[in-house]
Design an enzyme around this catalytic site. Structure first.
Site, mmCIF file in Angstrom:
data_model
loop_
_atom_site.group_PDB
_atom_site.id
_atom_site.type_symbol
_atom_site.label_atom_id
_atom_site.label_comp_id
_atom_site.label_asym_id
_atom_site.label_seq_id
_atom_site.Cartn_x
_atom_site.Cartn_y
_atom_site.Cartn_z
ATOM 1 C CB SER A 35 -4.695 -6.593 3.961
ATOM 2 O OG SER A 35 -4.150 -5.360 3.618
ATOM 3 C CG HIS A 57 -1.954 -1.029 1.293
ATOM 4 N ND1 HIS A 57 -2.183 -1.818 2.384
ATOM 5 C CD2 HIS A 57 -2.865 -1.408 0.358
ATOM 6 C CE1 HIS A 57 -3.187 -2.652 2.135
ATOM 7 N NE2 HIS A 57 -3.622 -2.420 0.909
ATOM 8 N NE ARG A 82 -2.622 -7.071 -4.247
ATOM 9 C CZ ARG A 82 -3.238 -8.025 -3.609
ATOM 10 N NH1 ARG A 82 -2.570 -8.907 -2.938
ATOM 11 N NH2 ARG A 82 -4.555 -8.124 -3.636
ATOM 12 C CE LYS A 108 -11.388 -7.099 1.153
ATOM 13 N NZ LYS A 108 -10.316 -6.146 0.797
HETATM 14 O O1 PNS Z 1 -9.255 -2.500 0.185
HETATM 15 P P1 PNS Z 1 -10.595 -2.863 -0.396
HETATM 16 O O2 PNS Z 1 -11.381 -3.733 0.563
HETATM 17 O O3 PNS Z 1 -10.501 -3.491 -1.749
HETATM 18 O O4 PNS Z 1 -11.389 -1.481 -0.560
HETATM 19 C C1 PNS Z 1 -12.731 -1.446 -1.001
HETATM 20 C C2 PNS Z 1 -13.362 -0.092 -0.697
HETATM 21 C C3 PNS Z 1 -13.278 0.197 0.796
HETATM 22 C C4 PNS Z 1 -12.592 0.991 -1.456
HETATM 23 C C5 PNS Z 1 -14.841 -0.140 -1.173
HETATM 24 O O5 PNS Z 1 -15.508 -1.189 -0.536
HETATM 25 C C6 PNS Z 1 -15.556 1.184 -0.922
HETATM 26 O O6 PNS Z 1 -15.400 2.101 -1.684
HETATM 27 N N1 PNS Z 1 -16.343 1.257 0.186
HETATM 28 C C7 PNS Z 1 -17.046 2.474 0.560
HETATM 29 C C8 PNS Z 1 -18.557 2.353 0.242
HETATM 30 C C9 PNS Z 1 -18.799 2.461 -1.249
HETATM 31 O O7 PNS Z 1 -18.718 3.518 -1.834
HETATM 32 N N2 PNS Z 1 -19.115 1.295 -1.864
HETATM 33 C C10 PNS Z 1 -19.400 1.224 -3.280
HETATM 34 C C11 PNS Z 1 -18.132 1.077 -4.111
HETATM 35 S S1 PNS Z 1 -18.459 1.054 -5.830
#
Ligand code: PNS
Length: 167
Positions: free
Chosen positions: A130, A18, A92, A42
């Site tokens: 992670s 990251h 990745r 998650k």
């Molecule tokens: O590290 P990750 O788990 O791949 O990140 C995913 C994340 C947190 C960026 C995504 O779940 C997110 O944007 N969550 C906030 C709520 C939201 O806007 N969800 C719709 C995404 S299209």
């Protein structure tokens, strides 16, 4: 003028992969906001506030970086609110792409002015996720090469807490 970007993720925990992506983003953008958000798919090990402390410690010396928490609501709305026109995501492997593609297009649907920028970390982080760091650390394995020392300390604390609650 270099524009502002947000770098969202669950960062549970924040890894050197990251950090590598963040450093690359800083070569392009004047300002990068690391946004810690929840991913409904998650279950996290660290609370969102613990992750905020963790990342603030790691990026404390970096100019142009701030750390924010998205407690609720959509990332696209947050990007609009702070005037960010770019969302940085690290990729990745090819298998990451389908999910990233969906999120990118959905975010663009919700906020048409935003563009998702995909950055590849150094190849040495290709297998650093992670989820695997969490698992190895909780089982007592050495992950010191993949995380900042303060993240390592927080992982050890979490492992000890978990052990203590099982006794
Ligand atoms: O590290 P990750 O788990 O791949 O990140 C995913 C994340 C947190 C960026 C995504 O779940 C997110 O944007 N969550 C906030 C709520 C939201 O806007 N969800 C719709 C995404 S299209």
């Amino acid at each position: 003028m270099k524009p502002k970007a947000i770098y969202p993720g669950t960062f549970d925990p924040f890894t050197n992969g990251h950090l590598d992506v963040l450093e690359r983003a800083l070569n392009i953008f004047e300002e990068v906001i690391v946004v810690i958000a929840e991913n409904v798919q998650k279950h996290s090990l660290f609370t969102i506030d613990e992750r905020s402390v963790m990342i603030s410690e790691v990026v404390g010396d970096y100019a142009g970086v701030s750390v924010e928490v998205l407690h609720s609501g959509l990332l696209a709305d947050y990007a609009r609110q702070v005037g960010a026109r770019a969302i940085v995501r690290g990729v990745r492997q090819v298998k990451d792409f389908e999910y990233e593609f969906q999120m990118s297009l959905l975010n663009r649907h919700l906020y048409p002015e935003v563009t998702t920028v995909f950055l590849m970390p150094n190849v040495k982080y290709t297998y650093v996720a992670s989820s695997i760091i969490r698992e190895v650390a909780m089982l007592g394995g050495d992950v010191s090469k993949f995380v900042h020392p303060c993240v390592l300390e927080m992982l050890h604390q979490k492992r000890d807490e978990k052990k203590a609650t099982k006794l």
